[in-house]
Scaffold this active site. Structure first.
Site, PDB file in Angstrom:
ATOM      1  N   GLY A  31      68.383  27.388  53.120  1.00 48.89           N
ATOM      2  CA  GLY A  31      69.478  28.274  53.515  1.00 48.89           C
ATOM      3  C   GLY A  31      70.283  27.687  54.653  1.00 48.89           C
ATOM      4  N   HIS A  34      75.765  24.621  54.300  1.00 54.53           N
ATOM      5  CA  HIS A  34      76.971  24.015  54.878  1.00 54.53           C
ATOM      6  C   HIS A  34      77.585  23.068  53.855  1.00 54.53           C
ATOM      7  CE1 HIS A  34      74.348  20.590  55.348  1.00 54.53           C
ATOM      8  NE2 HIS A  34      73.516  21.301  56.101  1.00 54.53           N
ATOM      9  N   GLY A  36      77.406  19.998  53.315  1.00 60.79           N
ATOM     10  CA  GLY A  36      76.486  19.032  52.690  1.00 60.79           C
ATOM     11  C   GLY A  36      75.819  19.643  51.457  1.00 60.79           C
ATOM     12  N   HIS A  37      75.383  20.907  51.590  1.00 61.86           N
ATOM     13  CA  HIS A  37      74.759  21.573  50.436  1.00 61.86           C
ATOM     14  C   HIS A  37      75.783  21.764  49.314  1.00 61.86           C
ATOM     15  CE1 HIS A  37      72.115  23.120  53.809  1.00 61.86           C
ATOM     16  NE2 HIS A  37      71.215  22.665  52.963  1.00 61.86           N
ATOM     17  N   GLY A 148      69.702  15.973  50.030  1.00 58.39           N
ATOM     18  CA  GLY A 148      70.687  15.385  50.910  1.00 58.39           C
ATOM     19  C   GLY A 148      70.216  14.052  51.467  1.00 58.39           C
ATOM     20  N   LYS A 150      70.431  13.116  54.429  1.00 54.40           N
ATOM     21  CA  LYS A 150      69.795  13.303  55.738  1.00 54.40           C
ATOM     22  C   LYS A 150      68.278  13.403  55.581  1.00 54.40           C
ATOM     23  CE  LYS A 150      69.312  18.255  56.415  1.00 54.40           C
ATOM     24  NZ  LYS A 150      67.896  18.262  56.054  1.00 54.40           N
ATOM     25  N   ASP A 151      67.842  13.752  54.356  1.00 46.88           N
ATOM     26  CA  ASP A 151      66.416  13.898  54.090  1.00 46.88           C
ATOM     27  C   ASP A 151      65.832  12.621  53.503  1.00 46.88           C
ATOM     28  OD1 ASP A 151      66.593  16.587  54.853  1.00 46.88           O
ATOM     29  OD2 ASP A 151      67.300  17.124  52.870  1.00 46.88           O
TER      30      ASP A 151
HETATM   31  O1  PAF Z   1      65.219  19.467  53.441  1.00 46.17           O
HETATM   32  C1  PAF Z   1      65.032  20.667  53.258  1.00 46.17           C
HETATM   33  O2  PAF Z   1      65.935  21.504  53.326  1.00 46.17           O
HETATM   34  C2  PAF Z   1      63.614  21.132  52.936  1.00 46.17           C
HETATM   35  O3  PAF Z   1      62.680  20.263  53.429  1.00 46.17           O
HETATM   36  C3  PAF Z   1      63.361  21.381  51.437  1.00 46.17           C
HETATM   37  C4  PAF Z   1      63.506  20.095  50.629  1.00 46.17           C
HETATM   38  C5  PAF Z   1      64.280  22.444  50.909  1.00 46.17           C
HETATM   39  C6  PAF Z   1      61.913  21.862  51.248  1.00 46.17           C
HETATM   40  O4  PAF Z   1      61.665  23.014  51.980  1.00 46.17           O
END
Ligand code: PAF
Length: 154
Positions: A31, A34, A36-37, A148, A150-151
């Site tokens: 949630g 922004h 990026g999502h 994303g 960033k992850d």
């Molecule tokens: O990067 C995130 O927003 C979270 O780690 C994810 C992948 C939704 C898992 O909770």
């Protein structure tokens, strides 16, 4: 846009798409959406027939209870944003829906990944992320998932 809180409702919403062989694209989120999502959603739209977004603040990936408590929760705004960006299905489960047997976190050997950078400061964090992502994949059964940049370490 369908909003499901229960696994059963979500699976009813997705069953006809799955049996028609449609490509389900999945964007897992916590949630507080922004731009990026929104770009991940647009990418999923381009590559898939049905786009599912989950909104779930996952307790098992937080190291500090206060971080979990203070994590921003902006559901109404998030839903407006998803609707405006042509999301098909939103999954907003409760904690017991995802963790019916309590907050149990799986354990994996990520090698160096879990001890460097973010892993160094957040022991167990990646186990928590994988626990929830695995569970969400089993529920949503996507063909493709979008994360994303960033992850990157995730
Ligand atoms: O990067 C995130 O927003 C979270 O780690 C994810 C992948 C939704 C898992 O909770």
């Amino acid at each position: 846009m369908v909003v499901s809180e229960q696994i059963e409702d979500l699976q009813i919403a997705l069953n006809s798409s799955l049996s028609a062989g449609k490509r389900i694209g999945f964007v897992p989120t916590m949630g507080a959406l922004h731009a990026g999502h929104v770009s991940l959603l647009a990418l999923a739209r381009r590559h898939c027939d049905i786009v599912v977004v989950s909104i779930f603040v996952n307790p098992t990936q937080f190291n500090q209870t206060s971080d979990l408590t203070h994590y921003p929760r902006t559901l109404e705004k998030d839903l407006e944003m998803l609707k405006a960006n042509h999301c098909d299905v939103v999954f907003v489960p409760s904690v017991p829906e995802i963790y019916p047997d309590g907050l149990i976190r799986g354990h994996w050997d990520f090698g160096l990944l879990s001890s460097v950078l973010e892993g160094h400061f957040r022991p167990g964090h990646f186990d928590g992320v994988l626990t929830v992502v695995k569970r969400l994949f089993e529920i949503v059964q996507p063909k493709v998932a979008f994360f994303g940049e960033k992850d990157f370490q995730q």
